[in-house]
Every structure is written in C-alpha cells, then in structure tokens.
Motif scaffolding. Structure first.
Motif, PDB file in Angstrom:
ATOM      1  N   MET A   1       0.848  -1.172   0.000  1.00  0.00           N
ATOM      2  CA  MET A   1       0.000   0.000   0.000  1.00  0.00           C
ATOM      3  C   MET A   1       0.899   1.243   0.000  1.00  0.00           C
ATOM      4  SD  MET A   1      -2.620   1.255   2.982  1.00  0.00           S
ATOM      5  CE  MET A   1      -1.567   1.118   4.390  1.00  0.00           C
ATOM      6  N   LEU A   2       0.584   2.194  -0.879  1.00  0.00           N
ATOM      7  CA  LEU A   2       1.315   3.457  -0.927  1.00  0.00           C
ATOM      8  C   LEU A   2       0.809   4.404   0.149  1.00  0.00           C
ATOM      9  CD1 LEU A   2       1.738   4.462  -4.682  1.00  0.00           C
ATOM     10  CD2 LEU A   2       3.474   3.658  -3.098  1.00  0.00           C
ATOM     11  N   VAL A   3       1.752   5.051   0.829  1.00  0.00           N
ATOM     12  CA  VAL A   3       1.449   6.030   1.865  1.00  0.00           C
ATOM     13  C   VAL A   3       2.198   7.307   1.505  1.00  0.00           C
ATOM     14  CG1 VAL A   3       1.650   6.577   4.310  1.00  0.00           C
ATOM     15  CG2 VAL A   3       1.239   4.218   3.604  1.00  0.00           C
ATOM     16  N   LYS A   4       1.478   8.412   1.398  1.00  0.00           N
ATOM     17  CA  LYS A   4       2.117   9.679   1.044  1.00  0.00           C
ATOM     18  C   LYS A   4       3.116  10.092   2.129  1.00  0.00           C
ATOM     19  CE  LYS A   4       0.990  14.146  -0.935  1.00  0.00           C
ATOM     20  NZ  LYS A   4       1.749  14.150  -2.133  1.00  0.00           N
ATOM     21  N   TYR A   5       4.270  10.559   1.698  1.00  0.00           N
ATOM     22  CA  TYR A   5       5.336  10.979   2.608  1.00  0.00           C
ATOM     23  C   TYR A   5       4.901  12.155   3.476  1.00  0.00           C
ATOM     24  CZ  TYR A   5       9.620  13.202   4.208  1.00  0.00           C
ATOM     25  OH  TYR A   5      10.598  13.764   4.989  1.00  0.00           O
ATOM     26  N   ARG A   6       5.298  12.073   4.753  1.00  0.00           N
ATOM     27  CA  ARG A   6       5.151  13.181   5.706  1.00  0.00           C
ATOM     28  C   ARG A   6       6.474  13.302   6.442  1.00  0.00           C
ATOM     29  NH1 ARG A   6       0.197  10.557   8.303  1.00  0.00           N
ATOM     30  NH2 ARG A   6       1.724  10.362   9.951  1.00  0.00           N
ATOM     31  N   ASN A   7       6.713  14.450   7.051  1.00  0.00           N
ATOM     32  CA  ASN A   7       7.968  14.669   7.786  1.00  0.00           C
ATOM     33  C   ASN A   7       8.221  13.604   8.849  1.00  0.00           C
ATOM     34  OD1 ASN A   7       8.698  16.883   6.284  1.00  0.00           O
ATOM     35  ND2 ASN A   7       7.911  18.370   7.747  1.00  0.00           N
ATOM     36  N   ALA A   8       7.163  13.049   9.399  1.00  0.00           N
ATOM     37  CA  ALA A   8       7.306  12.022  10.434  1.00  0.00           C
ATOM     38  C   ALA A   8       8.008  10.773   9.889  1.00  0.00           C
ATOM     39  CB  ALA A   8       5.946  11.641  11.002  1.00  0.00           C
ATOM     40  N   TYR A   9       7.991  10.585   8.575  1.00  0.00           N
ATOM     41  CA  TYR A   9       8.617   9.420   7.947  1.00  0.00           C
ATOM     42  C   TYR A   9      10.039   9.713   7.462  1.00  0.00           C
ATOM     43  CZ  TYR A   9       3.680   8.057   7.484  1.00  0.00           C
ATOM     44  OH  TYR A   9       2.360   7.772   7.707  1.00  0.00           O
ATOM     45  N   ASN A  10      10.603  10.841   7.852  1.00  0.00           N
ATOM     46  CA  ASN A  10      11.877  11.290   7.312  1.00  0.00           C
ATOM     47  C   ASN A  10      12.985  10.252   7.419  1.00  0.00           C
ATOM     48  OD1 ASN A  10      14.652  12.800   7.662  1.00  0.00           O
ATOM     49  ND2 ASN A  10      13.339  14.066   6.358  1.00  0.00           N
ATOM     50  N   LYS A  11      13.203   9.691   8.579  1.00  0.00           N
ATOM     51  CA  LYS A  11      14.307   8.735   8.761  1.00  0.00           C
ATOM     52  C   LYS A  11      14.109   7.481   7.910  1.00  0.00           C
ATOM     53  CE  LYS A  11      15.928  10.160  13.267  1.00  0.00           C
ATOM     54  NZ  LYS A  11      16.191   9.773  14.649  1.00  0.00           N
ATOM     55  N   VAL A  12      12.895   6.986   7.860  1.00  0.00           N
ATOM     56  CA  VAL A  12      12.595   5.803   7.060  1.00  0.00           C
ATOM     57  C   VAL A  12      12.833   6.105   5.583  1.00  0.00           C
ATOM     58  CG1 VAL A  12      10.751   4.241   6.329  1.00  0.00           C
ATOM     59  CG2 VAL A  12      10.943   4.892   8.723  1.00  0.00           C
ATOM     60  N   ALA A  13      12.303   7.244   5.130  1.00  0.00           N
ATOM     61  CA  ALA A  13      12.451   7.623   3.724  1.00  0.00           C
ATOM     62  C   ALA A  13      13.920   7.848   3.376  1.00  0.00           C
ATOM     63  CB  ALA A  13      11.634   8.875   3.434  1.00  0.00           C
ATOM     64  N   LEU A  14      14.644   8.492   4.260  1.00  0.00           N
ATOM     65  CA  LEU A  14      16.076   8.737   4.064  1.00  0.00           C
ATOM     66  C   LEU A  14      16.819   7.421   3.859  1.00  0.00           C
ATOM     67  CD1 LEU A  14      17.670  11.482   4.232  1.00  0.00           C
ATOM     68  CD2 LEU A  14      18.325  10.784   6.521  1.00  0.00           C
ATOM     69  N   GLY A  15      16.519   6.452   4.696  1.00  0.00           N
ATOM     70  CA  GLY A  15      17.154   5.144   4.581  1.00  0.00           C
ATOM     71  C   GLY A  15      16.816   4.450   3.278  1.00  0.00           C
ATOM     72  N   LEU A  16      15.565   4.531   2.859  1.00  0.00           N
ATOM     73  CA  LEU A  16      15.150   3.880   1.622  1.00  0.00           C
ATOM     74  C   LEU A  16      15.747   4.565   0.391  1.00  0.00           C
ATOM     75  CD1 LEU A  16      11.458   3.156   2.592  1.00  0.00           C
ATOM     76  CD2 LEU A  16      13.177   1.425   2.036  1.00  0.00           C
ATOM     77  N   ILE A  93      -2.844   6.527  -9.428  1.00  0.00           N
ATOM     78  CA  ILE A  93      -3.029   7.853  -8.841  1.00  0.00           C
ATOM     79  C   ILE A  93      -2.983   8.933  -9.923  1.00  0.00           C
ATOM     80  CG2 ILE A  93      -1.999   9.577  -7.296  1.00  0.00           C
ATOM     81  CD1 ILE A  93      -1.075   7.184  -5.533  1.00  0.00           C
ATOM     82  N   TYR A  94      -2.050   8.780 -10.865  1.00  0.00           N
ATOM     83  CA  TYR A  94      -1.871   9.760 -11.936  1.00  0.00           C
ATOM     84  C   TYR A  94      -2.288   9.169 -13.279  1.00  0.00           C
ATOM     85  CZ  TYR A  94       0.489  12.510  -8.473  1.00  0.00           C
ATOM     86  OH  TYR A  94       0.758  13.256  -7.353  1.00  0.00           O
ATOM     87  N   GLY A  95      -3.493   8.620 -13.317  1.00  0.00           N
ATOM     88  CA  GLY A  95      -4.006   7.907 -14.475  1.00  0.00           C
ATOM     89  C   GLY A  95      -3.947   8.644 -15.798  1.00  0.00           C
ATOM     90  N   GLY A  96      -4.229   9.916 -15.817  1.00  0.00           N
ATOM     91  CA  GLY A  96      -4.233  10.657 -17.072  1.00  0.00           C
ATOM     92  C   GLY A  96      -2.888  11.241 -17.453  1.00  0.00           C
ATOM     93  N   TYR A  97      -1.867  10.961 -16.675  1.00  0.00           N
ATOM     94  CA  TYR A  97      -0.548  11.529 -16.890  1.00  0.00           C
ATOM     95  C   TYR A  97       0.353  10.542 -17.634  1.00  0.00           C
ATOM     96  CZ  TYR A  97      -1.551  15.151 -13.387  1.00  0.00           C
ATOM     97  OH  TYR A  97      -2.084  16.205 -12.684  1.00  0.00           O
ATOM     98  N   LYS A  98       1.239  11.072 -18.451  1.00  0.00           N
ATOM     99  CA  LYS A  98       2.252  10.256 -19.104  1.00  0.00           C
ATOM    100  C   LYS A  98       3.358   9.983 -18.086  1.00  0.00           C
ATOM    101  CE  LYS A  98       5.647  10.326 -22.765  1.00  0.00           C
ATOM    102  NZ  LYS A  98       6.867  11.072 -22.853  1.00  0.00           N
ATOM    103  N   MET A  99       3.850   8.762 -18.047  1.00  0.00           N
ATOM    104  CA  MET A  99       4.904   8.392 -17.105  1.00  0.00           C
ATOM    105  C   MET A  99       6.241   8.296 -17.828  1.00  0.00           C
ATOM    106  SD  MET A  99       5.337   4.958 -14.760  1.00  0.00           S
ATOM    107  CE  MET A  99       5.885   3.899 -16.095  1.00  0.00           C
TER     108      MET A  99
END
Length: 113
Positions: A1-16, A93-99
């Motif tokens: 499941m995708l979870v939008k980034y928040r500052n509270a996830y900073n350390k986890v996101a940094l590691g990833l 999430i971005y269905g109409g957008y070109k990837m």
C-alpha cells in the motif's frame, strides 16, 4: 500500500532513498529530501506491508506527465514485485498523466514490463 510521505517518515524515507545509486552521500541525500519537502511538484510515497515500510517511490509531477525520480526497495524484499506494485499504484493515482523515469529506473521498468 502506498502512503504519502510526511515529515514524520523522514528517517525511514532517508534510509530507503539511500539505496539509489546516486544517493549514497549524506549531503546529497539531505538535499534530495529537502526537495521533496519544499517543492510541491516533487512527491514521495512509501510502500507499507504488514506495518513495515519497505519501499519508496519519488516523482516530479508536471502538467500532463510525471517523472519517476527515485524507486527503491529494501534488499530483503527485492524480487517480490514491490517495485512493480509501486509503479502500478502511482500510475493509478496519476491515471491521465504520461509516465517517464530517470535513466536508472527506466532500465528497471523495461525489465519488468
């Protein structure tokens, strides 16, 4: 499941994000995280399974397209389809957008599709 980034996830996101080839330097990594936190066009999502964050995808959203800037999965979860699942979800999430994607990720996308 995708979870939008928040500052509270900073350390986890940094590691990833540090698993990306060009993100090993701490100062570069901090600049990257700052971009996601300060630029409204840069969005980051974490992939969560069983209460554990195991992947990250970061995109740069423009008018009609988005560019995948970062895509990383914890090494112990690689080969299980997590990267592909994150790409599929972000496309929903971005269905109409070109990837499109940066070079390192483009090779991965070509390999899985």
């Amino acid at each position: 499941m995708l979870v939008k980034y928040r500052n509270a996830y900073n350390k986890v996101a940094l590691g990833l994000v540090s698993y990306m080839p060009k993100e090993h330097d701490l100062k570069q990594l901090q600049r990257t995280m700052q971009r996601y936190e300060q630029n409204p066009n840069w969005e980051m999502y974490l992939w969560k399974e069983a209460e554990k964050y195991i992947g990250v995808i970061g995109i740069n959203v423009q008018e009609n397209e988005f560019l995948i800037q970062h895509l990383a999965v914890l090494p112990s979860y690689r080969g299980e389809g997590v990267g592909k699942a994150m790409i599929n979800e972000i496309q929903k999430i971005y269905g109409g957008y070109k990837m499109s994607a940066v070079e390192e990720i483009e090779a991965f996308i070509e390999a899985i599709y």
